[in-house]
Design a protein around this motif. Structure first.
Motif, short mmCIF file in Angstrom:
data_model
loop_
_atom_site.label_atom_id
_atom_site.label_comp_id
_atom_site.label_asym_id
_atom_site.label_seq_id
_atom_site.Cartn_x
_atom_site.Cartn_y
_atom_site.Cartn_z
N UNK A 37 -13.19 90.36 -71.43
CA UNK A 37 -13.90 89.90 -72.62
C UNK A 37 -13.38 88.51 -72.99
N UNK A 38 -14.31 87.65 -73.33
CA UNK A 38 -13.99 86.30 -73.74
C UNK A 38 -14.68 86.03 -75.07
N UNK A 39 -14.24 84.98 -75.75
CA UNK A 39 -14.94 84.57 -76.95
C UNK A 39 -15.03 83.05 -77.00
N UNK A 40 -16.09 82.62 -77.65
CA UNK A 40 -16.34 81.18 -77.75
C UNK A 40 -16.58 80.84 -79.21
N UNK A 41 -15.77 79.90 -79.69
CA UNK A 41 -15.83 79.51 -81.09
C UNK A 41 -16.87 78.42 -81.30
N UNK A 47 -18.78 77.81 -69.98
CA UNK A 47 -17.86 78.88 -69.61
C UNK A 47 -16.40 78.44 -69.70
N UNK A 48 -16.11 77.19 -69.41
CA UNK A 48 -14.72 76.73 -69.42
C UNK A 48 -14.13 76.69 -70.83
N UNK A 49 -15.00 76.71 -71.83
CA UNK A 49 -14.53 76.65 -73.21
C UNK A 49 -14.45 78.04 -73.85
N UNK A 50 -14.47 79.06 -73.01
CA UNK A 50 -14.36 80.43 -73.52
C UNK A 50 -12.91 80.89 -73.39
N UNK A 51 -12.42 81.51 -74.46
CA UNK A 51 -11.03 81.98 -74.50
C UNK A 51 -10.95 83.43 -74.08
N UNK A 52 -10.01 83.73 -73.19
CA UNK A 52 -9.81 85.10 -72.77
C UNK A 52 -9.27 85.96 -73.90
N UNK A 53 -9.85 87.13 -74.06
CA UNK A 53 -9.42 88.07 -75.10
C UNK A 53 -8.67 89.24 -74.47
N UNK A 101 -17.40 89.62 -68.81
CA UNK A 101 -17.44 88.94 -67.52
C UNK A 101 -16.84 89.83 -66.46
N UNK A 102 -17.22 89.56 -65.22
CA UNK A 102 -16.70 90.31 -64.09
C UNK A 102 -16.30 89.35 -62.98
N UNK A 103 -15.28 89.73 -62.23
CA UNK A 103 -14.84 88.92 -61.11
C UNK A 103 -14.38 89.80 -59.97
N UNK A 104 -14.30 89.23 -58.76
CA UNK A 104 -13.91 90.03 -57.60
C UNK A 104 -13.20 89.19 -56.55
N UNK A 113 -7.01 86.11 -67.59
CA UNK A 113 -7.61 85.74 -68.86
C UNK A 113 -8.21 84.34 -68.81
N UNK A 114 -8.26 83.77 -67.63
CA UNK A 114 -8.87 82.46 -67.48
C UNK A 114 -10.33 82.58 -67.07
N UNK A 115 -11.19 81.85 -67.72
CA UNK A 115 -12.62 81.96 -67.42
C UNK A 115 -12.95 81.52 -66.00
#
Length: 131
Positions: A37-41, A47-53, A101-104, A113-115
């Motif tokens: 989960x990420x959040x964007x203020x 996407x690069x400006x989203x903070x990992x939660x 988000x999902x990654x593999x 926690x990095x986008x």
């Protein structure tokens, strides 16, 4: 490619709780997959400006941002192909658009926690916490 759909956002007063859900369109067929989960203020874009939660690996290992430790809990239901974020003791500074988000990537050894480590994103859901 897998699609992710968030739900559960909304408005709540400080101290309240919300639970976000993220449903995947298909099972991720990789032993290396992880989700987060990420959040964007406001004022931030892309996407690069989203903070990992919070994030979680296939085995269930988790990571949390310091700002949410003890208040937020990430979990997943493999049978339902759904990721959750339980948010308690919400604060006005938690107000943001939340993305799952999902990654593999096989070289990612710890819940990231990095986008930049994620490959697929949902459309986002607004969470507003009033004081």
């Amino acid at each position: 490619q897998v699609r992710l759909v968030e739900s559960g956002g909304g408005s709540v007063q400080a101290g309240g709780s919300l639970r976000l859900s993220c449903t995947l369109s298909e099972f991720i067929d990789s032993e290396y997959y992880y989700m987060g989960w990420f959040r964007q203020f406001p004022g931030k874009e892309g996407e690069k400006e989203r903070d990992g939660v919070a994030s979680i690996t296939r085995s269930g290992a988790t990571s949390y941002a310091d700002s949410v430790k003890g208040r937020f809990t990430i979990s997943k239901d493999n049978a339902k192909n759904t990721l959750y974020l339980q948010m308690n003791s919400l604060k006005p500074e938690d107000t943001a658009v939340y993305y799952c988000a999902a990654g593999w990537r096989f070289w990612v050894a710890y819940p990231p926690l990095g986008s930049v480590d994620f490959d697929a994103w949902g459309q986002g859901t607004q969470v507003t916490v009033s004081s």
